[in-house]
Write an enzyme that holds these catalytic residues in place. Structure first.
Site, PDB file in Angstrom:
ATOM      1  N   LYS A  19       0.827  -1.213   0.000  1.00 22.69           N
ATOM      2  CA  LYS A  19       0.000   0.000   0.000  1.00 22.69           C
ATOM      3  C   LYS A  19       0.863   1.266   0.000  1.00 22.69           C
ATOM      4  O   LYS A  19       0.647   2.171  -0.802  1.00 22.69           O
ATOM      5  CB  LYS A  19      -0.935   0.017   1.232  1.00 22.69           C
ATOM      6  CG  LYS A  19      -1.845  -1.190   1.345  1.00 22.69           C
ATOM      7  CD  LYS A  19      -2.725  -1.124   2.569  1.00 22.69           C
ATOM      8  CE  LYS A  19      -1.975  -1.137   3.897  1.00 22.69           C
ATOM      9  NZ  LYS A  19      -1.229  -2.384   4.184  1.00 22.69           N
ATOM     10  N   ARG A  94      -9.061   1.118   9.185  1.00 29.84           N
ATOM     11  CA  ARG A  94      -8.680  -0.253   9.521  1.00 29.84           C
ATOM     12  C   ARG A  94      -9.765  -0.965  10.317  1.00 29.84           C
ATOM     13  O   ARG A  94      -9.593  -2.138  10.668  1.00 29.84           O
ATOM     14  CB  ARG A  94      -7.408  -0.239  10.353  1.00 29.84           C
ATOM     15  CG  ARG A  94      -6.128  -0.573   9.556  1.00 29.84           C
ATOM     16  CD  ARG A  94      -5.005  -0.450  10.542  1.00 29.84           C
ATOM     17  NE  ARG A  94      -3.804  -1.150  10.275  1.00 29.84           N
ATOM     18  CZ  ARG A  94      -2.728  -0.618   9.706  1.00 29.84           C
ATOM     19  NH1 ARG A  94      -2.753   0.575   9.200  1.00 29.84           N
ATOM     20  NH2 ARG A  94      -1.619  -1.313   9.611  1.00 29.84           N
ATOM     21  N   ARG A 133      11.829  -5.454   4.932  1.00 30.67           N
ATOM     22  CA  ARG A 133      11.552  -4.039   4.642  1.00 30.67           C
ATOM     23  C   ARG A 133      12.567  -3.130   5.348  1.00 30.67           C
ATOM     24  O   ARG A 133      12.945  -3.373   6.483  1.00 30.67           O
ATOM     25  CB  ARG A 133      10.138  -3.690   5.123  1.00 30.67           C
ATOM     26  CG  ARG A 133       9.827  -2.203   5.016  1.00 30.67           C
ATOM     27  CD  ARG A 133       8.361  -1.917   5.003  1.00 30.67           C
ATOM     28  NE  ARG A 133       7.685  -2.278   6.239  1.00 30.67           N
ATOM     29  CZ  ARG A 133       6.353  -2.178   6.404  1.00 30.67           C
ATOM     30  NH1 ARG A 133       5.584  -1.753   5.416  1.00 30.67           N
ATOM     31  NH2 ARG A 133       5.797  -2.536   7.543  1.00 30.67           N
ATOM     32  N   ARG A 166      11.929  -1.355  10.888  1.00 32.66           N
ATOM     33  CA  ARG A 166      10.896  -1.057  11.881  1.00 32.66           C
ATOM     34  C   ARG A 166      10.871  -2.159  12.937  1.00 32.66           C
ATOM     35  O   ARG A 166      10.953  -3.341  12.595  1.00 32.66           O
ATOM     36  CB  ARG A 166       9.523  -0.970  11.193  1.00 32.66           C
ATOM     37  CG  ARG A 166       9.270   0.378  10.553  1.00 32.66           C
ATOM     38  CD  ARG A 166       8.027   0.400   9.707  1.00 32.66           C
ATOM     39  NE  ARG A 166       6.833  -0.180  10.327  1.00 32.66           N
ATOM     40  CZ  ARG A 166       5.624  -0.183   9.761  1.00 32.66           C
ATOM     41  NH1 ARG A 166       5.448   0.361   8.559  1.00 32.66           N
ATOM     42  NH2 ARG A 166       4.598  -0.730  10.373  1.00 32.66           N
ATOM     43  N   ARG A 177       0.095  -8.909  13.613  1.00 30.06           N
ATOM     44  CA  ARG A 177      -0.474  -7.898  12.713  1.00 30.06           C
ATOM     45  C   ARG A 177      -1.355  -8.557  11.649  1.00 30.06           C
ATOM     46  O   ARG A 177      -2.379  -7.998  11.241  1.00 30.06           O
ATOM     47  CB  ARG A 177       0.651  -7.073  12.076  1.00 30.06           C
ATOM     48  CG  ARG A 177       1.272  -6.099  13.090  1.00 30.06           C
ATOM     49  CD  ARG A 177       2.626  -5.618  12.660  1.00 30.06           C
ATOM     50  NE  ARG A 177       2.580  -4.800  11.473  1.00 30.06           N
ATOM     51  CZ  ARG A 177       3.629  -4.586  10.681  1.00 30.06           C
ATOM     52  NH1 ARG A 177       4.793  -5.155  10.935  1.00 30.06           N
ATOM     53  NH2 ARG A 177       3.507  -3.820   9.633  1.00 30.06           N
TER      54      ARG A 177
END
Ligand code: ADP
Ligand code: AMP
Length: 224
Positions: A19, A94, A133, A166, A177
């Site tokens: 996203k 969300r 990431r 992160r 998550r």
């Protein structure tokens, strides 16, 4: 995108679906502003605001920050002039409560959501994407050690900033998550589908192909 009214797109998809990557690419191309609730929380945390410190306890566990504070934060962000031409929402809404709050915000200003592209990606690919990431500390640009590496290791191509991992991109937090996504956020697919706004995009393709598919869907929606 040349439109007489502001355009509002909602990118739906599990963590790691792409996203943020796609919103950052399309914001320039479409002349819209990317609004990422996760980025807004991280900015608050960096500035040690009360909101940032509150959000941290939820983010560290991979749980959702309460609706009330999240909605207020996004509502404030939408008042800024850079949102006047339209927005790509990335990571918001969300929950169903956030989705109806967003509808109410837009209705109050005589607007509405134009399209809710849903990026679909298999869970094992999501885990590989999230654990690899890397994000720029300075400008927030997103990379992947294997799938989208920077030219120089650990350095942002765009601004030269330092790349970091992160803390919520660990295997354990990613598991939670994903659980939270399927339990609390996936119902939004039905919500937007029922409103005729959901369009499904194969997010498992290359970054370039996902971008083309998104652009195609957005242009089709704009011309109908
Ligand atoms: P989201 O915002 O949905 O959580 P990101 O855009 O941050 O996801 O992407 C998660 C990770 O996957 C990043 O490291 C990004 O570089 C990588 N990525 C994004 N899109 C693709 C893709 N189509 N193929 C492979 N890796 C991707
Ligand atoms: P993201 O950057 O989208 O991966 O979000 C990182 C974390 O920020 C999430 O795991 C949540 O803790 C929090 N967060 C981001 N967006 C929202 C939202 N719309 N509602 C509640 N919590 C959110």
């Amino acid at each position: 995108m040349s439109s007489t009214h502001p355009v509002y797109l909602v990118f739906i998809g599990p963590p790691g679906a792409g996203k943020g990557t796609q919103a950052a690419m399309l914001e320039k191309e479409l002349g819209l502003k990317q609004v990422s609730s996760g980025d807004l929380f991280r900015e608050n945390l960096k500035n040690q605001t009360e909101l940032g410190l509150l959000a941290k306890s939820y983010m560290d566990q991979g749980n959702l920050v309460p609706d009330e504070v999240t909605i207020r934060m996004v509502q404030d962000r939408l008042q800024r002039p850079d949102c006047a031409r339209g927005v790509i929402f990335d990571g918001f809404p969300r929950t169903l409560q956030q989705a109806s709050a967003l509808d109410a915000m837009l209705t109050a200003q005589g607007s509405k959501i134009d399209l809710a592209p849903v990026l679909t990606v298999a869970d094992d690919a999501l885990m590989a994407r999230l654990t690899g990431r890397r994000v720029c500390r300075q400008c927030g640009a997103t990379y992947h050690v294997l799938f989208n590496p920077p030219q120089a290791d650990g350095v942002c191509d765009a601004c030269g900033g330092e790349l970091y991992q992160r803390s919520d991109d660990s295997v354990e937090t990613v598991h939670n998550r994903l659980f939270v996504y399927y339990k609390q956020t996936a119902p939004l697919i039905g919500y937007y589908y029922a409103h005729g706004l959901a369009v499904f995009i194969d997010g498992g393709q290359s970054i370039e192909l996902v971008k083309e598919a998104l652009l195609g869907a957005i242009q089709t929606a704009a011309s109908t």
